[in-house]
Design a protein around this motif. Structure first.
Motif, PDB file in Angstrom:
ATOM      1  N   LYS A 149      -8.521   5.894   1.578  1.00  0.00           N
ATOM      2  CA  LYS A 149      -7.319   5.991   0.745  1.00  0.00           C
ATOM      3  C   LYS A 149      -7.013   7.458   0.486  1.00  0.00           C
ATOM      4  O   LYS A 149      -7.929   8.274   0.385  1.00  0.00           O
ATOM      5  CB  LYS A 149      -7.557   5.298  -0.602  1.00  0.00           C
ATOM      6  N   ASN A 203      -7.841  -0.464   4.400  1.00  0.00           N
ATOM      7  CA  ASN A 203      -7.985  -0.071   2.994  1.00  0.00           C
ATOM      8  C   ASN A 203      -9.255   0.701   2.650  1.00  0.00           C
ATOM      9  O   ASN A 203      -9.461   1.048   1.494  1.00  0.00           O
ATOM     10  CB  ASN A 203      -7.931  -1.288   2.063  1.00  0.00           C
ATOM     11  N   THR A 258      -3.199   4.540   3.296  1.00  0.00           N
ATOM     12  CA  THR A 258      -4.477   3.861   3.485  1.00  0.00           C
ATOM     13  C   THR A 258      -4.721   3.718   4.988  1.00  0.00           C
ATOM     14  O   THR A 258      -3.785   3.759   5.778  1.00  0.00           O
ATOM     15  CB  THR A 258      -4.497   2.441   2.864  1.00  0.00           C
ATOM     16  N   LYS A 308       0.829  -1.207   0.000  1.00  0.00           N
ATOM     17  CA  LYS A 308       0.000   0.000   0.000  1.00  0.00           C
ATOM     18  C   LYS A 308       0.860   1.251   0.000  1.00  0.00           C
ATOM     19  O   LYS A 308       0.594   2.197  -0.723  1.00  0.00           O
ATOM     20  CB  LYS A 308      -0.917  -0.015   1.227  1.00  0.00           C
TER      21      LYS A 308
END
Ligand code: UDP
Length: 255
Positions: free
Chosen positions: A41, A38, A34, A12
């Motif tokens: 973002k 998730n 993030t 990420k």
């Protein structure tokens, strides 16, 4: 992004590329952020440049006190050379002050000092949302051996003690941090080394006097001035890249 090298792993906040020699990788720090497994973002401009420097600095200081790490050297604004390791699939969290999920779980006031440092383990799995696990789960499912866990715990407490002192010296409280370890093979011997990164993405750092949050919680909780928080940490450590904000974008060597 046109890459000249083979991507080994795309995470990420970082990408790992094949390194110049066997057994090495290039760790590239992105500005992407993030949170909440998730669901949130965003981009924190300059974060990758700052985290590259901050993590370099902390890994070098830890190396000086004998903590083995995967870090070899910083290559440029956004990249560092690291040893290739097999990551132990456990996030090791160590907490000094109640915050985040611990404060929520036990209804503790954020900011209250814990009776002693508390170490927790989370199984690294995006699909499962990184569940909290016990030593029993870790050894029974074979994610790490008893011996490895023992070493991980000792190293974690040592790293935490050292970093608490280092940060207090620059007016910051280390509230909690997340560490990852990797297995490194040298001839027939395997040893554990500190891997990943240590940066405001995976630590909570508060101003000692005002308790102002200077870490990723500014992003998670929409507190504003996110870049400024990361910059302030780098500035206090004496490693803010010169020439101000423009410089933070850095030469993007992958493009
Ligand atoms: N942390 C992390 N990655 C994760 C979860 C947590 O680096 O996937 C770090 C986080 O930045 C904090 C510490 O681990 O410094 C403890 O996080 P917590 O369990 O309180 O979770 P959060 O409130 O961040 O969801």
């Amino acid at each position: 992004m046109v890459s000249r090298r083979r991507t080994v792993y795309e995470g990420k906040a970082k990408t790992l590329f094949e390194g110049p020699e066997p057994g090495t990788l290039v760790q590239y720090f992105k500005d992407d952020a993030t949170a909440f497994n998730n669901q949130k973002k965003g981009v924190i401009t300059g974060k990758g440049v700052l985290n590259n420097r901050i993590s370099e600095y902390l890994m070098l200081r830890l190396g000086e006190i004998g903590v083995p790490t995967h870090f070899v050297r910083r290559l440029n604004m956004r990249e560092q050379l690291i040893r290739e390791v097999e990551i132990v699939p456990i996030e090791v969290v160590v907490r000094n002050i109640a915050a985040g999920s611990l404060a929520q779980r036990f209804k503790l006031e954020e900011g209250s000092l814990l009776p002693r440092s508390i170490v927790e383990y989370y199984y690294k799995s995006d699909e499962l949302g990184d569940p909290l696990v016990s030593e029993e789960h870790i050894t029974a499912f074979g994610w790490a051996t008893y011996q490895e866990l023992d070493e991980i715990l000792n190293l974690t407490l040592r790293i935490n003690d050292f970093l608490c002192g280092l940060f207090i010296g620059v007016g910051l409280k280390l509230v909690d941090l997340k560490l990852e370890y990797g297995r490194l093979w040298e001839e027939d011997e395997m040893r554990l080394v500190l891997a990943d990164e240590i940066s405001p993405d995976n630590c909570r750092l508060w101003d000692s006097r005002t308790n102002e949050r200077l870490d990723k919680d500014r992003f998670r909780r929409d507190l504003g001035k996110v870049e400024e928080g990361y910059q302030e940490i780098a500035r206090r450590l004496g490693i803010l890249p010169e020439a101000g904000r423009g410089d933070l974008r850095g030469p993007d060597t992958m493009q």
